[in-house]
Design a protein around this motif. Structure first.
Motif, PDB file in Angstrom:
ATOM      1  N   ALA A 241       0.820  -1.069   0.040  1.00  0.00           N
ATOM      2  CA  ALA A 241      -0.090  -0.118  -0.175  1.00  0.00           C
ATOM      3  C   ALA A 241       0.751   1.216  -0.086  1.00  0.00           C
ATOM      4  O   ALA A 241       2.273   1.321   0.359  1.00  0.00           O
ATOM      5  N   ALA A 242       0.214   2.376  -0.473  1.00  0.00           N
ATOM      6  CA  ALA A 242       1.182   3.651  -0.688  1.00  0.00           C
ATOM      7  C   ALA A 242       0.369   4.908   0.387  1.00  0.00           C
ATOM      8  O   ALA A 242      -0.194   5.593  -0.120  1.00  0.00           O
ATOM      9  N   PRO A 243       0.497   4.724   1.755  1.00  0.00           N
ATOM     10  CA  PRO A 243      -0.222   5.678   2.369  1.00  0.00           C
ATOM     11  C   PRO A 243       0.651   7.068   2.065  1.00  0.00           C
ATOM     12  O   PRO A 243       1.902   7.185   1.949  1.00  0.00           O
ATOM     13  N   GLU A 244       0.122   8.136   2.198  1.00  0.00           N
ATOM     14  CA  GLU A 244       0.523   9.594   2.102  1.00  0.00           C
ATOM     15  C   GLU A 244       1.207   9.877   3.162  1.00  0.00           C
ATOM     16  O   GLU A 244       0.566  10.056   4.352  1.00  0.00           O
ATOM     17  N   LEU A 245       2.375   9.990   3.168  1.00  0.00           N
ATOM     18  CA  LEU A 245       3.279  10.336   4.443  1.00  0.00           C
ATOM     19  C   LEU A 245       4.200  11.437   4.011  1.00  0.00           C
ATOM     20  O   LEU A 245       5.069  11.473   2.742  1.00  0.00           O
ATOM     21  N   THR A 246       4.539  12.443   4.768  1.00  0.00           N
ATOM     22  CA  THR A 246       5.576  13.459   4.463  1.00  0.00           C
ATOM     23  C   THR A 246       6.762  12.867   4.274  1.00  0.00           C
ATOM     24  O   THR A 246       7.296  12.414   5.230  1.00  0.00           O
ATOM     25  N   GLY A 247       7.558  13.322   3.329  1.00  0.00           N
ATOM     26  CA  GLY A 247       8.978  12.796   3.247  1.00  0.00           C
ATOM     27  C   GLY A 247       9.274  11.387   2.606  1.00  0.00           C
ATOM     28  O   GLY A 247      10.036  11.017   2.155  1.00  0.00           O
ATOM     29  N   VAL A 248       7.908  10.917   2.023  1.00  0.00           N
ATOM     30  CA  VAL A 248       7.869   9.751   1.658  1.00  0.00           C
ATOM     31  C   VAL A 248       7.618   9.793  -0.047  1.00  0.00           C
ATOM     32  O   VAL A 248       6.498  10.422  -0.202  1.00  0.00           O
ATOM     33  N   ASN A 249       8.285   9.096  -0.729  1.00  0.00           N
ATOM     34  CA  ASN A 249       7.927   8.858  -2.116  1.00  0.00           C
ATOM     35  C   ASN A 249       7.727   7.328  -2.581  1.00  0.00           C
ATOM     36  O   ASN A 249       8.027   6.544  -1.889  1.00  0.00           O
ATOM     37  N   TYR A 250       7.106   7.019  -3.779  1.00  0.00           N
ATOM     38  CA  TYR A 250       7.104   5.697  -4.087  1.00  0.00           C
ATOM     39  C   TYR A 250       7.354   5.619  -5.493  1.00  0.00           C
ATOM     40  O   TYR A 250       7.459   6.487  -6.286  1.00  0.00           O
ATOM     41  N   GLN A 251       8.002   4.440  -5.789  1.00  0.00           N
ATOM     42  CA  GLN A 251       8.520   3.972  -7.260  1.00  0.00           C
ATOM     43  C   GLN A 251       8.200   2.572  -7.393  1.00  0.00           C
ATOM     44  O   GLN A 251       8.338   1.844  -6.509  1.00  0.00           O
ATOM     45  N   THR A 252       7.969   2.214  -8.671  1.00  0.00           N
ATOM     46  CA  THR A 252       7.970   0.927  -9.062  1.00  0.00           C
ATOM     47  C   THR A 252       9.294   0.228  -9.630  1.00  0.00           C
ATOM     48  O   THR A 252       9.889   0.986 -10.231  1.00  0.00           O
ATOM     49  N   VAL A 253       9.772  -0.756  -9.157  1.00  0.00           N
ATOM     50  CA  VAL A 253      10.709  -1.298  -9.441  1.00  0.00           C
ATOM     51  C   VAL A 253      11.030  -2.783  -9.950  1.00  0.00           C
ATOM     52  O   VAL A 253      10.016  -3.525  -9.440  1.00  0.00           O
ATOM     53  N   GLY A 254      11.789  -3.181 -10.898  1.00  0.00           N
ATOM     54  CA  GLY A 254      11.904  -4.635 -11.268  1.00  0.00           C
ATOM     55  C   GLY A 254      12.140  -5.444  -9.967  1.00  0.00           C
ATOM     56  O   GLY A 254      13.217  -5.165  -9.508  1.00  0.00           O
ATOM     57  N   SER A 255      11.585  -6.472  -9.945  1.00  0.00           N
ATOM     58  CA  SER A 255      11.774  -7.336  -8.590  1.00  0.00           C
ATOM     59  C   SER A 255      11.590  -8.706  -8.981  1.00  0.00           C
ATOM     60  O   SER A 255      10.704  -9.193  -9.749  1.00  0.00           O
TER      61      SER A 255
END
Length: 662
Positions: A241-255
């Motif tokens: 999940a991607a909760p909105e948090l100050t100082g946090v970002n998200y990215q999709t990576v190969g895995s």
């Protein structure tokens, strides 16, 4: 001419010739010694170069002339420069050929040699080096230039390595379902410059730590890495999940992802980023390479990983020269005999109890399940597991990382089927042999001291089938003693000599610590699966397949298109007689596996409870076993172990699983 004059002239000419000859000999000898000294310097330099022993190599270099247009090194810097360049390209297996030294001027020789080497992106062939060897303080030394890194280099030229990653092979089950998949995941990361300062930063980090179940101290460690800047994305963990948090970002990576998760973790394993130790061991790896770190991902890593491609280039300011360019060779896919649906069901039925379920097609040896519990989620390890999750696994006394299907155990009463088969084969007993036994304890005579064989059912008269139904230790101990050590060992050895060719680490099964049964009590105990017997559940499945297959033991296979050995270990009549008797263990109401009975199906089974205690008549841990096979169509044979319980619990736990096999 006067005689004395002629004599004097002859002597003078002889003296001149002698002096000239001495001078010529001296000059030849001097040149020869000089050439040998130069050749020794060249050999020492190139040998050190080939072995990448740069401090040794530097001893053959004229360190007083380490400068040229655009470059200037100290001896220490020269060593570091060589180390850095050849580390970067992953140079190994350097071979020197065509080494020559020829005079070119006063106190100067021309050094030439050819080198080949393996790099992280392939084989570099035919690099033609040349340099001068000069006399420095009565010793011969190599005049070093950047061209002795690579012949195409000069001045401040740089070496660059770029890699094109090979696609890692995927792992499939027998039906084409993915067990190890190349996919993508969502990664959460910190943006340091957006965390704020002072108490605001502290509060934001605490909220992030709570949301992602990590420690604030772990976040601080990540933020304090040398490469981190205010705008850097600092990876924290993979999230769903991607909760909105100050100082946090998200990215999709190969895995790499593992669809069965914990249900196949010990078998499939996981990949992770290559550490410094991996990079040192395998020069073809680069920083960021994924390598197998457990399970089949590790044992089959070379096949799955493939070979990265890439390029080695020399940078000359705005210009470049390509030394080598190769295309990646993608890894091979691995197709297993495992059935993903059965694997999941078997793992679920273990219910997190410490144990394993090994299921095999006895006709072909194809392993259908290798489930082990408790387990772990391999998906957590791929992109770096957080410390709290790892600590929970590492401190779990139930040992979730252990592959219980490869661990050795005393098999308990399941082993009685082999004792029965061997006794029938060598005519120690027949199917109708009846033994009259009184009480729940028995010993051969007083020479056994206080040691006695015990049983749980006080049956006064039993034939072989009844002894299997009641799981009578005394009956089988007596059969083994009647058979004798030599005959019993002769019958057992074919089962224990054969080994499976599997990509799994597994110690061989043992009859006893010494391989002998040289005490009557040890012989008796072995007959009902105790003593010093040690077998992995996989090895049990292989051995018991002889009962399913009419006397032919089928070695298991795990990778499709491989064939396991088939070995005749029992007469068909003996094996079939035992198999029929084992159906009564399920069908008879008194049978220890009666709880497995399924309407419309004939199941042959044997239960076992292996006792783990140091002294008789004391309490100790027990391991419960169940062996079950399809007596109608011979489609499966399964061995189940659950630690710290009895066989009754195993029967209850595994009935739904057996029902799912039909």
């Amino acid at each position: 001419m006067h005689k004395n004059t002629r004599t004097l002239l002859t002597a003078s000419i002889a003296a001149i010739v002698l002096v000239a000859g001495s001078f010529t000999w001296y000059h030849w000898h001097h040149q020869r010694a000089e050439a040998q000294a130069v050749a020794a310097t060249a050999k020492a330099y190139t040998q050190a170069f080939a072995k990448r022993q740069y401090p040794t190599m530097a001893k053959q270099i004229d360190t007083g002339q380490l400068k040229g247009t655009g470059w200037h090194y100290t001896k220490k810097q020269l060593i570091a420069r060589n180390q850095a360049v050849f580390d970067r390209v992953g140079a190994s297996r350097i071979k020197i050929s065509k080494l020559t030294t020829t005079p070119s001027a006063h106190n100067t020789y021309q050094l030439r040699f050819t080198a080949t080497m393996k790099t992280k992106v392939g084989q570099l062939k035919a690099l033609h080096y040349q340099a001068k060897i000069v006399k420095r303080n009565d010793t011969w030394r190599v005049r070093w230039t950047p061209a002795l890194l690579f012949p195409q280099m000069a001045g401040k030229d740089t070496v660059q390595l770029t890699t094109t990653k090979a696609v890692r092979g995927q792992i499939y089950d027998r039906n084409g379902q993915l067990l190890a998949k190349n996919g993508t995941v969502l990664q959460a990361g910190l943006i340091p410059g957006k965390l704020g300062t002072g108490s605001t930063r502290t509060q934001n980090l605490q909220k992030i730590a709570t949301a992602f179940n990590v420690k604030v101290s772990s976040l601080e460690t990540l933020l304090n890495q040398a490469w981190v800047t205010a705008d850097t994305f600092v990876p924290v963990k993979v999230v769903t999940a991607a909760p909105e948090l100050t100082g946090v970002n998200y990215q999709t990576v190969g895995s790499r992802t593992y669809p069965l998760g914990a249900a196949a973790a010990q078998l499939i394993g996981y990949v992770g980023e290559a550490t410094a130790a991996y990079l040192k061991k395998s020069p073809t790896l680069t920083a960021g390479s994924d390598v197998g770190k457990a399970g089949l991902e590790q044992t089959e890593d070379t096949k799955l990983r493939g070979v990265d491609g890439g390029a080695i280039t020399i940078g000359h300011g705005d210009q470049t020269t390509t030394l080598l360019k190769t295309n990646p060779k993608n890894g091979q896919d691995l197709h297993l005999t495992i059935d993903a649906a059965k694997q999941q069901k078997a793992y679920t039925q273990l219910g997190n109890q410490a144990g394993t379920v090994v299921t095999m097609d006895p006709k072909t040896g194809a392993l259908l399940t290798l489930a082990s519990a408790p387990s772990y989620d391999p998906n957590k390890f791929v992109n770096g597991i957080n410390q709290s999750d790892y600590d929970a696994y590492a401190k779990d006394q139930a040992l979730p990382f252990v592959s219980r299907f490869t661990q050795r155990y005393a098999p308990g009463s399941t082993f009685k089927m082999l004792t029965a088969g061997i006794a029938l084969a060598n005519q120690t007993i027949t199917a109708n042999t009846t033994k009259t036994i009184s009480g729940l304890k028995w010993q051969k005579d007083a020479s056994w001291g206080s040691y006695q064989v015990t049983r749980t059912v006080n049956a006064s008269s039993e034939n072989m089938t009844a002894a299997l139904v009641n799981s009578d230790n005394i009956w089988f101990a007596q059969a083994a003693l009647q058979m004798g050590q030599a005959a019993y060992l002769k019958g057992l050895q074919p089962f224990f000599k054969a080994t499976a060719d599997l990509p799994l680490a597994m110690k061989p099964a043992q009859i006893s610590n010494s391989g002998k049964l040289d005490r009557e009590t040890l012989l008796a105990d072995t007959a009902y699966g105790q003593g010093q017997l040690l077998l992995s559940p996989i090895e049990q499945a292989a051995m018991y397949s002889a009962i399913a297959n009419g006397g032919t033991m089928q070695q298991p296979t795990l990778v499709q298109e491989t064939t396991g050995k088939r070995i005749s270990v029992l007469p068909a009549a003996a094996a079939n007689t035992v198999k029929t008797a084992l159906t009564h263990v399920v069908s008879d109401s008194a049978g220890t596996a009666h709880g497995l009975a399924l309407a419309g199906h004939t199941i042959a089974a044997k239960t076992g409870t292996a006792e783990l205690k140091k002294q008789q008549d004391t309490n100790g841990k027990t391991n419960g076993f169940l062996v079950a096979m399809d007596a109608d169509h011979n489609t499966y044979l399964t061995v189940t172990l659950i630690e710290n319980t009895g066989s009754d619990s195993v029967v209850t736990a595994m009935k739904p699983y057996l029902a799912s096999l039909y």
